[in-house]
Design an enzyme around this catalytic site. Structure first.
Site, PDB file in Angstrom:
ATOM      1  N   GLU A   1      44.456  65.237 -19.098  1.00 49.86           N
ATOM      2  CA  GLU A   1      44.609  65.709 -17.720  1.00 49.86           C
ATOM      3  C   GLU A   1      45.158  67.124 -17.689  1.00 49.86           C
ATOM      4  O   GLU A   1      44.702  67.974 -16.929  1.00 49.86           O
ATOM      5  CB  GLU A   1      45.571  64.778 -16.980  1.00 49.86           C
ATOM      6  CG  GLU A   1      45.855  65.208 -15.555  1.00 49.86           C
ATOM      7  CD  GLU A   1      46.626  64.157 -14.778  1.00 49.86           C
ATOM      8  OE1 GLU A   1      47.344  63.369 -15.418  1.00 49.86           O
ATOM      9  OE2 GLU A   1      46.498  64.124 -13.541  1.00 49.86           O
TER      10      GLU A   1
ATOM     11  N   GLU B   1      46.882  54.386 -10.915  1.00 53.32           N
ATOM     12  CA  GLU B   1      46.087  55.284 -10.075  1.00 53.32           C
ATOM     13  C   GLU B   1      44.624  54.850 -10.127  1.00 53.32           C
ATOM     14  O   GLU B   1      44.163  54.147  -9.259  1.00 53.32           O
ATOM     15  CB  GLU B   1      46.281  56.736 -10.504  1.00 53.32           C
ATOM     16  CG  GLU B   1      45.702  57.696  -9.496  1.00 53.32           C
ATOM     17  CD  GLU B   1      46.472  59.003  -9.378  1.00 53.32           C
ATOM     18  OE1 GLU B   1      47.363  59.270 -10.189  1.00 53.32           O
ATOM     19  OE2 GLU B   1      46.150  59.777  -8.456  1.00 53.32           O
TER      20      GLU B   1
HETATM   21  C1  BGC Z   1      44.655  62.783  -9.988  1.00 50.22           C
HETATM   22  C2  BGC Z   1      43.729  63.957 -10.100  1.00 50.22           C
HETATM   23  C3  BGC Z   1      43.310  64.254  -8.700  1.00 50.22           C
HETATM   24  C4  BGC Z   1      44.532  64.806  -8.085  1.00 50.22           C
HETATM   25  C5  BGC Z   1      44.334  65.424  -6.764  1.00 50.22           C
HETATM   26  C6  BGC Z   1      45.872  63.256  -9.298  1.00 50.22           C
HETATM   27  O1  BGC Z   1      46.842  62.296  -9.176  1.00 50.22           O
HETATM   28  O2  BGC Z   1      44.898  62.165 -11.211  1.00 50.22           O
HETATM   29  O3  BGC Z   1      42.853  63.984 -11.101  1.00 50.22           O
HETATM   30  O4  BGC Z   1      42.181  64.982  -8.505  1.00 50.22           O
HETATM   31  O5  BGC Z   1      45.576  63.847  -8.079  1.00 50.22           O
HETATM   32  O6  BGC Z   1      45.454  65.795  -6.271  1.00 50.22           O
END
Ligand code: BGC
Length: 760
Positions: free
Chosen positions: A637, A355
């Protein structure tokens, strides 16, 4: 000022595993006398490392990072005067390329090469001589390209280096170059080239192993003691051709390397030994890790065979904080480490899995804490230029990620439905410039960012419903509310329209304030009017029973209170309701990305600061202290990325290095320590510590644009508190202490003694 380029963007004729070496060898025109100045301007679509006269021109890595390359490819200008002088009459200019963000993998849908199919570079070396003559050496079709010892390279998947192929002679004049070939020009519009505003990425420090052991399955595991971002530098000597594999992960899973949270990112480096003493350092990749599994090491791996190299954008650390509770100090340190880990040129959500994108909402909420901890002014000014470029191309819409990879994925593979602005994520266009203005007081920066603020507000204004609310359409909402199911992070308790309308009200109000700062009266009036209408609609449709807010949960009260959506007694009612919800949950956090940055402030501002402290210190999940109890060294997270039994949360998104919930550090700075901007750039500083939570002392400092502010407070006997403050000349400190009249201090040092009725 726009530079004009005569160089061509060039690429190797053969692929060379995506890591070609490019070189040219030239006579330096020494008949013109001594070299008075030599400057190398350079960049790449990919990653570039430059050499002049056999020596590296810079200690930076991963240049040119990732920007919105369709409009902005940043170049560096290096002073290479000394290197050119030392090179003498025959000079080799060499460029080592890697795939980087332009040609490697990006995102979670498996795509790669979104910006370019092959790494390419553009460079101009200008040499000035004593007699005024200027010699220019530029990338063009005459250059040569050859193989390097890098046999694979990708930011997500890792790098392979074959030490048997290492041959530094390509940097020497007259080298015999077997297997070298030509280059070809790549079509490129040089008007996309812009000078870096941001600092570059550099190695910051190294960490040796804390422990090396053999796992149950027989693997050699290394613990570096800190979740970090960078790579492992490793030294070895062994059979030529034998391979050492280093795989990275943030956590252990049942005693083995916990790679599941990385999803498809392989995070694996391979080193092939030459038979001599080899040192490997993979600089065309980056991993988020605390642990490494090392396979194939010849003999027994010892602590001095390897170290972790921490790599990030070279930001100046300006803010410090510590307090008497080691767990709170560790929490703060974890925020610092998550910031370090998520400023690898782009402010990212996370640094380890497939990501690593510039998710706008994550930055919107952590920016105030970040702006205290590090000087992020130039770094985020650069990122705002990318945001503005993306936004201009999307008619005011602020994408979820900047640079907008999702758009490219959509184009390339039809991966996503068309996207519209969303609350908090898109609101970064207004919130971030305002945060930077408060922290650094740079009017020119605010002027640069202002069009993005206005364009965002105008776009969302068009999305408002007939009721004047931001409702309907897709929203992330209070993303990652701990009560949302593990596989549906958007399913929060907080009503999405409440969150969106509140967030947008804040954007409109901030943009009105920015317009006033910039003396743009018509925009100020329009934005003030819009903000008033939004506030009215919010109150009409979402506020009931004298201060209750629709969907009645921690987040909606936090937003309504902090954004100023309630009047007088409503605010007290909302504060009391919030405090009772918080107490009712056993002081557990019940907020996601939207509410978390504001919930402690909302309690503090409505007279419930001790509830805020209890919430901060509550040890069970969900809460800030739970990860600390579980040994976290970065922000997670999810509130429970690691479950109480030590297993990894089964959710698809389970990062152990996400800065969003680190927004709490802003409260630690302003309320626990007591340093807050009183006017933009700290012309005035508010000194207002609120002791509580059983803390016996706190201390910290901030290097503001006006100089260093430092503060410490400690609890003496009973309720007495001693506060020592030091502020630079020219800064006014406004000191607000419980039960005391306001004091003002114009520069210098001062101690205060006061009592607080709160028991320790
Ligand atoms: C990210 C987040 C992001 C979110 C929004 C995720 O996959 O890691 O931190 O803001 O998606 O949907």
């Amino acid at each position: 000022m726009q530079r004009s380029w005569s160089a061509l963007m060039i690429a190797a004729d053969q692929d060379r595993a995506g890591a070609p070496l490019l070189r040219t060898e030239r006579r330096v025109e020494v008949v013109h006398g001594t070299v008075t100045r030599a400057a190398l301007a350079v960049t790449a679509l990919g990653i570039v490392e430059c050499y002049v006269g056999g020596r590296a021109v810079s200690d930076e890595v991963l240049t040119p990072g990732w920007s919105a390359y369709e409009w902005r490819l940043r170049y560096r200008t290096h002073d290479v005067t000394q290197l050119v002088r030392e090179a003498g009459a025959h000079l080799v200019l060499g460029l080592a390329l890697g795939r980087g963000w332009a040609c490697g993998r990006l995102g979670y849908t498996g795509g790669r090469a979104f910006y370019a199919q092959e790494p390419s570079a553009i460079a101009e070396l200008c040499i000035e001589f004593a007699d005024g003559h200027v010699q220019t050496i530029v990338t063009d079709a005459s250059w040569q390209a050859g193989p390097s010892c890098v046999t694979a390279n990708d930011l997500y998947d890792g790098q392979s280096i074959d030490a048997r192929l290492r041959d530094d002679s390509w940097l020497s004049p007259g080298a015999m170059l077997n297997d070298w070939g030509g280059v070809h020009p790549v079509e490129f519009d040089s008007s996309r080239l812009v000078a870096y505003r941001s600092p570059v990425v550099r190695r910051q420090e190294t960490l040796g192993p804390l422990a090396i052991w053999t796992s149950g399955s027989g693997s050699t595991l290394v613990d570096f003691g800190q979740n970090l971002v960078g790579w492992v530098r490793l030294r070895a000597r062994g059979e030529p051709g034998s391979v050492i594999t280093v795989r990275h992960a943030e956590v252990l899973d049942h005693g083995e390397l916990g790679v599941r949270p990385l999803r498809s990112a392989l995070a694996t480096d391979r080193f092939v030994l030459s038979g001599a003493d080899d040192t490997f350092e993979p600089t065309f990749t980056a991993h988020g890790f605390r642990y490494a599994q090392v396979d194939g090491f010849p003999g027994i791996l010892q602590a001095d065979d390897l170290e972790a190299v921490v790599v990030h954008t070279d930001l100046d650390r300006i803010g410090a904080f510590e307090c008497s509770d080691p767990a709170v100090t560790r929490l703060h340190e974890n925020v610092v480490w998550s910031l370090k880990g998520n400023v690898l040129d782009v402010p990212t959500d996370c640094p380890q899995r497939d990501e690593r994108l510039g998710w706008t909402g994550d930055l919107a909420v952590v920016a105030p804490a970040a702006a205290y901890l590090f000087d992020v002014s130039a770094f985020l000014d650069d990122w705002m230029a990318d945001l503005a470029a993306e936004q201009r191309a999307a008619d005011g819409r602020v994408p979820f990620v900047v640079p907008d990879l999702l758009k490219l994925d959509q184009k390339a593979r039809g991966m996503f439905p068309p996207m519209e602005s969303v609350a908090i994520w898109s609101d970064v266009a207004a919130w971030l410039p305002w945060t930077l203005w408060q922290a650094y007081g740079d009017r020119e920066a605010l002027t640069r960012h202002f069009p993005a603020m206005v364009a965002h507000v105008r776009r969302v204004e068009r999305l408002l419903s007939a009721r004047g609310l931001w409702e309907g359409g897709f929203q992330f909402g209070d993303w990652l509310d701990p009560d949302a199911p593990a596989d549906d992070a958007a399913k929060a308790k907080a009503d999405k329209a409440v969150v969106a309308t509140a967030a947008f009200y804040r954007s409109a109000a901030i943009t009105a304030a920015a317009a006033r700062v910039l003396d743009d009266a018509p925009t100020a009036d329009a934005m003030t009017g819009l903000a008033a209408r939004l506030r009215g609609a919010f109150r009409e449709h979402f506020v009931y029973d004298g201060g209750h807010v629709v969907s009645d949960c921690q987040t909606v009260y936090a937003l309504a209170i902090c954004f100023g959506l309630l009047d007088g007694s409503e605010r007290d009612v909302a504060g009391a309701r919030l405090a009772s919800l918080v107490a009712g949950s056993g002081y557990r956090i019940a907020t996601g990305f939207a509410g978390t940055p504001f919930v402690l402030d909302a309690l503090t501002d409505t007279g419930h600061v001790q509830s805020a402290y209890r919430m901060l210190l509550q040890p069970e999940p969900p809460g800030w202290m739970y990860p600390i109890r579980m040994g976290a060294t970065t922000m997670w997270e999810r509130w429970d990325s690691m479950l109480p039994d030590g297993s990894i949360n089964p959710g698809e998104m389970t990062s152990f290095n996400h800065y969003a919930f680190g927004s709490v550090a802003d409260w630690l700075h302003r309320v626990v320590l007591g340093i807050a901007p009183g006017s933009p750039g700290y012309g005035d500083v508010i000194i207002a510590p609120r002791a509580g939570g059983g803390l016996s002392w706190a201390r910290g400092s901030l290097r503001t644009p006006r100089g260093l502010v430092s503060l410490s407070w400690s609890r003496g006997d009973g309720d007495s508190i001693t506060l020592d403050v030091s502020v630079p000349d020219g800064m006014r400190a406004i000191v607000r202490l419980p039960g005391e009249p306001e004091h003002q201090l114009a520069g210098g040092q001062r101690s205060f003694r006061y009592t607080t009725h709160v028991a320790p």
